[in-house]
Write a protein that holds these residues in place. Structure first.
Motif, short mmCIF file in Angstrom:
data_model
loop_
_atom_site.label_atom_id
_atom_site.label_comp_id
_atom_site.label_asym_id
_atom_site.label_seq_id
_atom_site.Cartn_x
_atom_site.Cartn_y
_atom_site.Cartn_z
N ARG A 104 6.83 1.89 13.31
CA ARG A 104 7.62 1.07 14.21
C ARG A 104 6.71 0.32 15.17
NH1 ARG A 104 11.82 4.47 16.56
NH2 ARG A 104 12.04 6.22 15.15
N ASP A 105 7.14 -0.87 15.56
CA ASP A 105 6.36 -1.59 16.55
C ASP A 105 7.15 -1.90 17.81
OD1 ASP A 105 7.60 -4.29 16.33
OD2 ASP A 105 6.72 -4.27 14.34
N ASP A 106 8.48 -1.92 17.73
CA ASP A 106 9.19 -2.22 18.97
C ASP A 106 10.39 -1.31 19.25
OD1 ASP A 106 10.85 -3.30 17.09
OD2 ASP A 106 10.38 -5.38 17.59
N ALA A 107 10.52 -0.21 18.51
CA ALA A 107 11.58 0.76 18.82
C ALA A 107 10.91 2.10 19.16
CB ALA A 107 12.50 0.93 17.63
N ASN B 4 15.62 -6.78 15.61
CA ASN B 4 14.46 -7.58 15.23
C ASN B 4 14.05 -8.48 16.39
OD1 ASN B 4 12.64 -9.39 14.22
ND2 ASN B 4 13.96 -10.15 12.59
N SER B 5 12.94 -8.12 17.03
CA SER B 5 12.53 -8.87 18.23
C SER B 5 12.06 -10.28 17.89
CB SER B 5 11.41 -8.11 18.95
OG SER B 5 10.30 -7.93 18.09
N HIS B 6 11.73 -10.52 16.62
CA HIS B 6 11.18 -11.83 16.25
C HIS B 6 12.26 -12.91 16.16
CE1 HIS B 6 7.25 -10.07 15.36
NE2 HIS B 6 7.96 -9.03 15.00
N THR B 7 13.48 -12.48 15.93
CA THR B 7 14.57 -13.47 15.83
C THR B 7 15.64 -13.21 16.89
OG1 THR B 7 15.65 -12.06 14.19
CG2 THR B 7 14.23 -13.82 13.35
N TYR C 168 5.06 -3.45 5.19
CA TYR C 168 6.13 -4.43 5.01
C TYR C 168 6.08 -5.44 6.17
CZ TYR C 168 10.48 -6.75 4.26
OH TYR C 168 11.40 -7.73 4.05
N HIS C 169 6.34 -4.95 7.38
CA HIS C 169 6.29 -5.82 8.57
C HIS C 169 4.86 -5.83 9.07
CE1 HIS C 169 7.67 -7.99 12.01
NE2 HIS C 169 7.38 -7.02 12.86
N ASP C 170 4.37 -7.00 9.42
CA ASP C 170 2.94 -7.23 9.63
C ASP C 170 2.54 -6.97 11.09
OD1 ASP C 170 0.41 -8.09 9.17
OD2 ASP C 170 0.91 -10.22 9.05
N SER C 171 2.60 -5.68 11.51
CA SER C 171 2.42 -5.37 12.94
C SER C 171 1.01 -4.95 13.33
CB SER C 171 3.33 -4.20 13.33
OG SER C 171 4.64 -4.43 12.96
N TRP C 172 0.11 -4.78 12.35
CA TRP C 172 -1.11 -4.03 12.62
C TRP C 172 -2.37 -4.90 12.66
CZ3 TRP C 172 0.05 0.64 14.37
CH2 TRP C 172 1.34 1.08 14.12
N PRO D 122 2.02 -11.66 16.92
CA PRO D 122 2.12 -11.34 18.36
C PRO D 122 1.87 -9.87 18.72
CG PRO D 122 4.31 -11.32 17.39
CD PRO D 122 3.34 -11.59 16.26
N HIS D 123 1.61 -8.99 17.72
CA HIS D 123 1.68 -7.53 17.95
C HIS D 123 0.44 -6.94 18.61
CE1 HIS D 123 4.52 -8.27 14.55
NE2 HIS D 123 5.27 -7.46 15.26
N LEU D 124 0.06 -7.47 19.75
CA LEU D 124 -1.16 -6.96 20.41
C LEU D 124 -1.02 -5.52 20.90
CD1 LEU D 124 -1.85 -10.08 20.57
CD2 LEU D 124 -3.02 -9.50 22.69
ZN LIG Z 1 7.28 -6.92 15.00
#
Ligand SMILES: [Zn+2]
Length: 340
Positions: free
Chosen positions: A290-293, A77-80, A216-220, A150-152
Motif C-alpha cells: 500500500r502507498d496511501d492507505a 485512488n489518490s491519483h484520480t 502493479y501500482h508504480d509506487s516504489w 509522485p510517491h516520494l
Molecule cells: Zn499511488
C-alpha cells in the motif's frame, strides 16, 4: 403561608435568574474570559492535508495544537481523487494546505486557489524535497504526460524531509507553539531515522539477485534507489486502466528473465491481470502493498505512516527471501504528546 412561600420562592428564583444573567454578562465582558473548548479549537491553526500517510506525518509534528483535516479517504485512488463540496468548504476555511505535490493533488490545488484567500498557504512537500532533475518518469508516469511519479514518501529519507518541512512551516505560522512543534518533530524524526536504517538493513538480507520489484501500482520509484532495490517494471498504464495483451506478454517475459520469486499487487488497485501474470510466469503474487492507505483502523497503534511502512516491508522483503528482524523492535505508534 403557602401563598407567602410561593411568593418567596418566586423572588428567589427571580434573583437567581438575574444573577445568572449578570454572571454571563460579566464573563463575556471580563478582561480574562475563560476560553471554552470551542473557542480554543477555532484559535488553532487550521491545516488541511491530502493522503493518509501525509496526514499522519503532519499529525506527529502538529500534535493536537493544530486543527487537522485529511481530505483523501483511505482506500480511495489518490491519483484520480476529486473533492466533494464539503471538502471544498474545509479547504476554504484552512490557514494552511499541506499536500504531496508533483501534480498528485491537482483538484485540491485548484480549489485552494479558487478560494481566493490571499493568506492561505500551500506547502507542496515533494516539490520542496527534490529538484526537477530528480523527478522520476516511468511506464505508469511517462514523461510525455508531464506528471512525474509522485510517491516520494515511500522513501523514508524523503519522509524525514517532509516532517522537517512541516515543522518549519508550523513554527513560522504559529510561533507561539514553536517549542511544542520542535519537540514533537525531534521525537518523530528519531523514529523515522530508525525506520530508515532498519529498512536499509532488512533489504540487505534479500539475496542480491532477488532485490527486484515488479508491482502493479508504480509506487516504489523513489524507495528502490534509496534501499538498493531495482524496479524492473510496473503493470498499471498511465491512464490507471488495464495493460494491453502485448504489454502483459512482455511483462511475463521480463519476470522469467529476471527470475523474481514474487510480484506485488496493490491494496487499492484490485486487478485480475496480476493474477494472470503470476500464474503464467509461475511466481507468487503478494496482494497487500500500500502507498496511501494505513493498515488497521483509526486509533490502533499501527494505523500510522510508520505502521504502513513496517507492514509493507514484511510483505515485500520476506517473499523475496529476506527477513525483517532489523525492524522488529520499532513501535509504529504516533509519538506526539497530547495536551489533554
Ligand atoms: Zn499511488
Amino acid at each position: 403561608m403557602q401563598l407567602a412561600n410561593a411568593k418567596a420562592i418566586g423572588i428567589i428564583a427571580a434573583i437567581v435568574v438575574v444573577a445568572a444573567i449578570i454572571g454571563v454578562a460579566a464573563m463575556s465582558a471580563g478582561a480574562n474570559p475563560v476560553p471554552t473548548p470551542a473557542s480554543v479549537e477555532s484559535e488553532k491553526l487550521a491545516v488541511v492535508t491530502s493522503v493518509a500517510p501525509i496526514t499522519n506525518i503532519v499529525r506527529n509534528v502538529g500534535g493536537d495544537r493544530i486543527q487537522l483535516t485529511g481530505l483523501v479517504p483511505e482506500g480511495v485512488n489518490s491519483h484520480t481523487f476529486e473533492l466533494a463540496p464539503s471538502d471544498s468548504i474545509a479547504v476554504g476555511k484552512a490557514d494552511l494546505v499541506i499536500i504531496n505535490g508533483l501534480h498528485l493533488e491537482t483538484d485540491i490545488e485548484r480549489v485552494a486557489q479558487a478560494a481566493g484567500k490571499p493568506d492561505l498557504q500551500i506547502l507542496r512537500l515533494a516539490d520542496s524535497t527534490i529538484t526537477r532533475d530528480q523527478w522520476v518518469f516511468d511506464f505508469s508516469f511517462p514523461e510525455e504526460g508531464g506528471d512525474p511519479n509522485p510517491h516520494l514518501w515511500l522513501n523514508v529519507a524523503h519522509a524525514i524531509k517532509y516532517a522537517q518541512l512541516v515543522r518549519d512551516k508550523l513554527v513560522e505560522m504559529d510561533p507561539g507553539n514553536a517549542d511544542y512543534y520542535r519537540a514533537n518533530a525531534d521525537r518523530y524524526l528519531a523514529l523515522l531515522q530508525r525506520l530508515d536504517q532498519g529498512i536499509m538493513a532488512s533489504v540487505q538480507t534479500i539475496p542480491a539477485e532477488q532485490r527486484k520489484l515488479l508491482t502493479y501500482h508504480d509506487s516504489w520509484a523513489y524507495f528502490a534507489p534509496r534501499y538498493g532495490m531495482k524496479v524492473i517494471g510496473a503493470v498499471q498504464p498511465s491512464d490507471f486502466g488495464e495493460p494491453t495483451p502485448q504489454e502483459v506478454a512482455s511483462i511475463i517475459d521480463q519476470i522469467r528473465q529476471e527470475k523474481v520469486p514474487a510480484i506485488f499487487a496493490s491494496e487499492v488497485f484490485q486487478s485480475k491481470v496480476v493474477d494472470q501474470i503470476a500464474k503464467e510466469a509461475n511466481v507468487q503474487v503478494v496482494e497487500t502493498l500500500r502507498d496511501d492507505a494505513l493498515p488497521g483502523n483509526a486509533g490502533e497503534p499501527g494505523h500510522t505512516y510508520v505502521g504502513m511502512m513496517l507492514e509493507n516491508m514484511r510483505n515485500m522483503i520476506v517473499p523475496l527471501g529476506g527477513n525483517v528482524d532489523a525492524l522488529s523492535d520499532i513501535d509504529p505508534a504516533d509519538t506526539y504528546t497530547g495536551d489533554l
